[in-house]
Design an enzyme around this catalytic site. Structure first.
Site, PDB file in Angstrom:
ATOM      1  N   HIS A   9     -40.399 140.591  18.515  1.00 32.32           N
ATOM      2  CA  HIS A   9     -40.073 140.142  19.872  1.00 32.32           C
ATOM      3  C   HIS A   9     -39.100 141.111  20.549  1.00 32.32           C
ATOM      4  O   HIS A   9     -38.363 141.853  19.883  1.00 32.32           O
ATOM      5  CB  HIS A   9     -39.462 138.740  19.837  1.00 32.32           C
ATOM      6  CG  HIS A   9     -38.203 138.647  19.034  1.00 32.32           C
ATOM      7  ND1 HIS A   9     -36.977 139.089  19.496  1.00 32.32           N
ATOM      8  CD2 HIS A   9     -37.978 138.178  17.792  1.00 32.32           C
ATOM      9  CE1 HIS A   9     -36.064 138.888  18.579  1.00 32.32           C
ATOM     10  NE2 HIS A   9     -36.635 138.343  17.519  1.00 32.32           N
ATOM     11  N   GLU A  87     -38.892 133.500  12.243  1.00 26.67           N
ATOM     12  CA  GLU A  87     -37.884 134.379  11.664  1.00 26.67           C
ATOM     13  C   GLU A  87     -37.361 133.782  10.360  1.00 26.67           C
ATOM     14  O   GLU A  87     -37.467 132.576  10.117  1.00 26.67           O
ATOM     15  CB  GLU A  87     -36.730 134.569  12.669  1.00 26.67           C
ATOM     16  CG  GLU A  87     -35.534 135.388  12.187  1.00 26.67           C
ATOM     17  CD  GLU A  87     -35.890 136.804  11.781  1.00 26.67           C
ATOM     18  OE1 GLU A  87     -36.659 136.955  10.805  1.00 26.67           O
ATOM     19  OE2 GLU A  87     -35.387 137.756  12.399  1.00 26.67           O
TER      20      GLU A  87
END
Length: 228
Positions: A9, A87
């Site tokens: 990201h 994550e």
């Protein structure tokens, strides 16, 4: 020839503040939005056309996926979201400033927490503020599957079933695949794809918003790897 594109990201608000993020649902910073848009432009310039896109259930990755597709004129491409691409969960470190944490615990300890393959961070309890146990997006999960903290080894164990059940079959069908996710979930998958050792994975860094292209052989071994 199967083609796989990883994109971490764009820079998030907590990346900009040098804070541990993990499963905290932090948005993109303005700079991160621009990184994601530029990544989409580079994908378009490279002539890469996706068949399917995968992302996590965290806002910063979802928005990055959208920008990558929009700015490569492929916003129509099907997107599949999975918590398994989230994550790494940083446990009680989530939300803490990395520099201040290093001053408290020492640079070496923080480096081990961040980069060691199999050392867990201090674990978060289900009752702690910010625990994913009470987050509606994980309501379908067995509570035992919701981590209180992860190392890279556990992150890979969590992500690997999604690779085996979803991503790898798409690649074996000769599809071109986008995975817009996070630094550590992508590091974990890169370890698996490239056969990186437990020791060497500590040194692998994946930059924000920069598409990483894998050209693969039919058996999904890596033929070529490069950043756009």
């Amino acid at each position: 020839m199967p083609k796989l594109v990883f994109s971490r990201h764009g820079l998030s608000e907590w990346n900009a503040l040098n804070q541990f993020t993990g499963w905290a649902d932090v948005d993109l910073a303005p700079e991160g939005v621009e990184e994601a848009k530029e990544g989409g432009r580079k994908i378009k310039e490279a002539g890469i056309e996706f068949d399917v896109a995968y992302t996590s259930v965290l806002t910063r990755a979802i928005k990055t996926c959208n920008y990558l597709l929009e700015y490569s004129d492929q916003l129509w491409v099907p997107q599949i979201k999975s918590w398994r691409l989230n994550e790494r969960h940083y446990g009680k470190l989530q939300g803490l400033n990395k520099k201040e944490t290093a001053e408290k615990y020492g640079d070496e300890q923080v480096h081990i927490w961040r980069r060691s393959y199999d050392t867990l961070p201090p674990l978060m309890e289900a009752t702690d503020e910010g625990s994913a146990a009470n987050d509606r997006r994980y309501a379908m999960l067995d509570q035992r599957d919701i981590p209180g903290g992860e190392n890279l080894k556990v992150t890979l164990e969590r992500a690997l079933p999604f690779w085996q059940d979803e991503i790898a079959p798409a690649l074996k069908d000769n599809k071109t695949v986008l995975v817009a996710a996070h630094g550590n979930s992508l590091r974990a998958l890169a370890k698996h794809i490239e056969g990186i050792s437990d020791e060497d994975i500590m040194d692998l860094e994946i930059p924000t918003g920069k598409p990483l292209v894998y050209e693969l052989n039919d058996d999904l071994t890596v033929k070529e790897k490069y950043y756009l």
